[in-house]
Enzyme design. Structure first.
Site, short mmCIF file in Angstrom:
data_model
loop_
_atom_site.label_atom_id
_atom_site.label_comp_id
_atom_site.label_asym_id
_atom_site.label_seq_id
_atom_site.Cartn_x
_atom_site.Cartn_y
_atom_site.Cartn_z
N SER A 157 0.80 -1.14 -0.07
CA SER A 157 0.15 -0.06 -0.01
C SER A 157 0.78 1.20 -0.03
O SER A 157 0.35 2.26 -0.14
CB SER A 157 -1.03 -0.17 1.14
OG SER A 157 -0.21 -0.19 2.25
N ASP B 238 5.86 -6.77 2.80
CA ASP B 238 5.08 -7.41 1.54
C ASP B 238 5.88 -7.62 0.40
O ASP B 238 6.83 -6.73 0.10
CB ASP B 238 3.81 -6.23 0.99
CG ASP B 238 2.49 -6.62 1.52
OD1 ASP B 238 2.13 -7.72 1.85
OD2 ASP B 238 1.81 -5.58 1.52
N LYS C 278 4.87 -11.31 3.44
CA LYS C 278 3.58 -11.40 3.26
C LYS C 278 3.27 -11.74 1.90
O LYS C 278 4.02 -10.82 1.03
CB LYS C 278 2.49 -10.26 3.74
CG LYS C 278 1.27 -10.42 3.49
CD LYS C 278 0.37 -9.64 4.41
CE LYS C 278 0.15 -8.43 4.03
NZ LYS C 278 -0.53 -8.34 2.73
N GLU D 273 0.18 -12.54 -1.57
CA GLU D 273 -1.11 -12.68 -1.63
C GLU D 273 -1.49 -13.91 -2.54
O GLU D 273 -0.92 -14.41 -3.51
CB GLU D 273 -1.61 -11.40 -2.52
CG GLU D 273 -1.49 -10.24 -1.74
CD GLU D 273 -1.85 -8.83 -2.64
OE1 GLU D 273 -2.52 -9.13 -3.77
OE2 GLU D 273 -1.85 -7.70 -2.13
N GLU E 134 -9.04 -9.94 3.83
CA GLU E 134 -9.25 -8.71 3.53
C GLU E 134 -10.58 -8.81 2.72
O GLU E 134 -10.84 -9.70 1.90
CB GLU E 134 -8.24 -8.09 2.44
CG GLU E 134 -8.64 -6.71 2.24
CD GLU E 134 -7.50 -5.88 1.61
OE1 GLU E 134 -6.46 -6.26 1.52
OE2 GLU E 134 -7.79 -4.90 1.09
O1 KIV Z 1 -0.60 -3.31 1.65
C1 KIV Z 1 -1.22 -3.39 2.80
O2 KIV Z 1 -1.33 -2.39 3.36
C2 KIV Z 1 -1.93 -4.49 3.30
C3 KIV Z 1 -2.82 -4.45 4.25
C4 KIV Z 1 -4.30 -3.77 3.52
C5 KIV Z 1 -3.22 -5.86 4.72
O3 KIV Z 1 -1.70 -5.65 2.34
#
Ligand code: KIV
Length: 275
Positions: free
Chosen positions: A45, A83, A113, A115, A182
């Site tokens: 994000s 991420d 993390k 997806e 989410e």
């Molecule tokens: O990138 C992000 O901020 C996220 C959250 C919304 C979980 O993946």
């Protein structure tokens, strides 16, 4: 207290809720860490709230490493999750392990993390086998926005709800230490949370999850491009910032800032000797 993946496991066993917030820089990381939040997510994000993209597709490995390393320098006790950006793990299992390793070595993340559910079981297992903890992310997965055709609640129909549960089972089987849910209906998230032995971290997934995550600019009222239904403004920092910027503008133009107390002294005799 230092938070680790073991903290997450124990919290699930004891039924204690977990907190996670995003951060992208050193100063914010220090504030979140001092507040006793369990985990910081350097989310992709960053593309939306820091870099001004309309989605997360353009975010690169270099962006993630740069921001994660800054957060790591400000963090002391939070579990630092970074991420994996779009196309850093989708191309091959090999690429996924190499790029997860870079986020740990260069970004100083404690975990990554990514997806995806069933389709990424092998990828998650390979990263975990390299001793890199993985937090999975299912439901609305913003990197698939073009495949979804927009930001929509996921898992509503019978088939979609079953797919979400199957995804959750797959990432647990693969060795993920937690899973972000989410934008899924609250009852479905609760059902998933009851079945899994790893914690579920919800965003737009109701109170039945084992923890919650929010983007910090959203929860502080700093990001006003849009406000999803699941966002609560815990403060209106955006309004306070605008008011402060206006006050600064007015005081500089009126000559009242900087005042005496903001200036450094020098002996008048030195100034007088200047030629
Ligand atoms: O990138 C992000 O901020 C996220 C959250 C919304 C979980 O993946």
């Amino acid at each position: 207290m230092k938070n680790t993946v073991v903290t997450f496991k124990e919290a699930k066993e004891k039924g204690e809720k977990l907190t996670m917030l995003t951060a992208y820089d050193y100063s914010t990381a220090k504030l979140i860490d001092a507040a006793g939040i369990n985990s910081i997510l350097v989310g992709d994000s960053v593309g939306n709230v820091i870099l001004g993209y309309e989605d997360t597709i353009s975010v690169t490995m270099e962006d993630m490493i740069h921001h994660c390393a800054a957060v790591a320098r400000g963090n002391k006790d939070c579990l630092l999750v970074c991420d994996m950006p779009f196309m850093s793990y989708q191309s091959s299992v090999y690429d996924a392990v190499v790029n997860a390793g870079r986020l740990m070595k260069e970004g100083r993340a404690h975990a990554v993390k990514l997806e995806g559910g069933v389709e990424y079981e092998e990828t998650i297992r390979a990263i975990v086998n390299a001793s890199i903890p993985v937090c999975a992310h299912i439901g609305l997965t913003p990197q698939s926005i073009n495949a979804f055709g927009g930001f929509k609640v996921q898992g509503r129909g019978e088939k979609a709800a079953q797919k979400l549960l199957d995804d959750a089972r797959a990432v647990e089987r693969a060795g993920a230490f937690a899973v972000v849910l989410e934008c899924v209906p609250a009852k479905l998230a609760e059902r998933v949370s009851k079945e899994l032995s790893i914690p579920t971290i919800g965003i737009g997934a109701g109170a039945g999850c084992d923890g919650q995550v929010l983007v910090y600019q959203d929860m502080l009222g700093m990001f006003t491009d849009f406000k999803p239904k699941f966002v609560k403004h815990f403060a209106n920092v955006g309004e306070q910032m605008t008011a402060a910027f206006k006050a600064y503008d007015q005081e500089v133009k009126a000559g009242t800032f900087p005042a005496e107390e903001h200036t450094y002294k020098i002996d008048d005799s030195i100034i007088e000797k200047l030629y």
